[in-house]
Design a protein around this motif. Structure first.
Motif, PDB file in Angstrom:
ATOM      1  N   SER A   1       0.818  -1.211   0.000  1.00 15.09           N
ATOM      2  CA  SER A   1       0.000   0.000   0.000  1.00 15.09           C
ATOM      3  C   SER A   1       0.857   1.268   0.000  1.00 15.09           C
ATOM      4  CB  SER A   1      -0.978   0.001   1.177  1.00 15.09           C
ATOM      5  OG  SER A   1      -0.296   0.071   2.414  1.00 15.09           O
ATOM      6  N   VAL A   2       1.976   1.249   0.692  1.00 13.69           N
ATOM      7  CA  VAL A   2       2.871   2.411   0.688  1.00 13.69           C
ATOM      8  C   VAL A   2       3.480   2.590  -0.700  1.00 13.69           C
ATOM      9  CG1 VAL A   2       5.046   3.348   1.591  1.00 13.69           C
ATOM     10  CG2 VAL A   2       3.352   2.385   3.164  1.00 13.69           C
TER      11      VAL A   2
ATOM     12  N   ASP B   1       3.466   5.566  -5.943  1.00 16.60           N
ATOM     13  CA  ASP B   1       3.207   5.555  -7.393  1.00 16.60           C
ATOM     14  C   ASP B   1       2.038   6.467  -7.754  1.00 16.60           C
ATOM     15  OD1 ASP B   1       5.256   3.721  -7.738  1.00 16.60           O
ATOM     16  OD2 ASP B   1       3.913   1.997  -7.959  1.00 16.60           O
ATOM     17  N   ILE B   2       0.987   6.414  -6.960  1.00 17.51           N
ATOM     18  CA  ILE B   2      -0.199   7.228  -7.228  1.00 17.51           C
ATOM     19  C   ILE B   2       0.125   8.712  -7.073  1.00 17.51           C
ATOM     20  CG2 ILE B   2      -2.502   7.845  -6.326  1.00 17.51           C
ATOM     21  CD1 ILE B   2      -2.439   5.335  -8.166  1.00 17.51           C
TER      22      ILE B   2
ATOM     23  N   SER C   1      -7.450  13.371 -11.190  1.00 19.37           N
ATOM     24  CA  SER C   1      -6.241  13.340 -10.357  1.00 19.37           C
ATOM     25  C   SER C   1      -6.596  13.471  -8.878  1.00 19.37           C
ATOM     26  CB  SER C   1      -5.239  14.424 -10.776  1.00 19.37           C
ATOM     27  OG  SER C   1      -5.761  15.710 -10.531  1.00 19.37           O
ATOM     28  N   ASN C   2      -7.570  14.306  -8.569  1.00 19.34           N
ATOM     29  CA  ASN C   2      -7.997  14.438  -7.173  1.00 19.34           C
ATOM     30  C   ASN C   2      -8.618  13.139  -6.667  1.00 19.34           C
ATOM     31  OD1 ASN C   2      -7.132  17.103  -6.995  1.00 19.34           O
ATOM     32  ND2 ASN C   2      -9.112  17.924  -7.603  1.00 19.34           N
TER      33      ASN C   2
ATOM     34  N   SER D   1      -8.342   8.139  -3.314  1.00 13.91           N
ATOM     35  CA  SER D   1      -8.581   6.695  -3.125  1.00 13.91           C
ATOM     36  C   SER D   1      -7.268   5.920  -3.066  1.00 13.91           C
ATOM     37  CB  SER D   1      -9.493   6.144  -4.220  1.00 13.91           C
ATOM     38  OG  SER D   1      -8.930   6.316  -5.495  1.00 13.91           O
ATOM     39  N   GLY D   2      -6.304   6.283  -3.903  1.00 13.59           N
ATOM     40  CA  GLY D   2      -5.036   5.543  -3.950  1.00 13.59           C
ATOM     41  C   GLY D   2      -4.197   5.665  -2.695  1.00 13.59           C
ATOM     42  N   THR D   3      -4.296   6.809  -2.014  1.00 13.10           N
ATOM     43  CA  THR D   3      -3.534   6.972  -0.776  1.00 13.10           C
ATOM     44  C   THR D   3      -4.341   6.535   0.452  1.00 13.10           C
ATOM     45  OG1 THR D   3      -4.204   9.298  -0.632  1.00 13.10           O
ATOM     46  CG2 THR D   3      -2.085   8.828  -1.692  1.00 13.10           C
ATOM     47  N   SER D   4      -5.654   6.529   0.330  1.00 10.53           N
ATOM     48  CA  SER D   4      -6.509   6.109   1.435  1.00 10.53           C
ATOM     49  C   SER D   4      -6.370   4.619   1.749  1.00 10.53           C
ATOM     50  CB  SER D   4      -7.961   6.440   1.120  1.00 10.53           C
ATOM     51  OG  SER D   4      -8.799   6.057   2.176  1.00 10.53           O
TER      52      SER D   4
END
Length: 120
Positions: free
Chosen positions: A13-14, A19-20, A36-37, A42-45
């Motif tokens: 996940s990190v 990457d995100i 992008s927002n 979602s990608g970092t959550s």
């Protein structure tokens, strides 16, 4: 509460979040702000919820955090597909991100099932 796949999940996940964030930076440079927002959130959550699960208040809270992470991974998959279908990212970029996201989802499902099957 943690199973052996949990540390793998943290690492995956990190790496995915890093990457995100790079993708978001690229998208912002192209003035693509809407997706992008969304992909950034979602990608970092995913990782944030996995990290929260490390200090869960019991098995149900642990499972709940992982289920939220799974929902966020599924949402990230949608945004990646949309980026591919609109040719904002290439097929190769899509495959790279999608493969990583899919690995996270598979590992999350396994972790959730393991936690559900463990006795209190």
């Amino acid at each position: 509460m943690k199973d052996k796949s949990h540390n793998k999940l943290v690492d995956l996940s990190v790496d995915f979040a890093v990457d995100i964030l790079a993708l978001v930076k690229k998208l912002k440079e192209q003035r693509e702000n809407i997706i992008s927002n969304q992909i950034g959130r979602s990608g970092t959550s995913i990782g944030a919820n996995i990290h929260e699960a490390q200090y869960a208040h019991g098995k149900q809270d642990f499972i709940s955090k992982l289920q939220i992470a799974l929902k966020e991974a599924n949402e990230a998959s949608y945004w990646l597909l949309l980026l591919k279908k609109t040719a904002i990212i290439s097929q190769e970029e899509y495959q790279t991100y999608s493969k990583k996201c899919e690995e996270i989802k598979i590992t999350l499902i396994a972790s959730i099932n393991t936690a559900k099957n463990q006795a209190d």
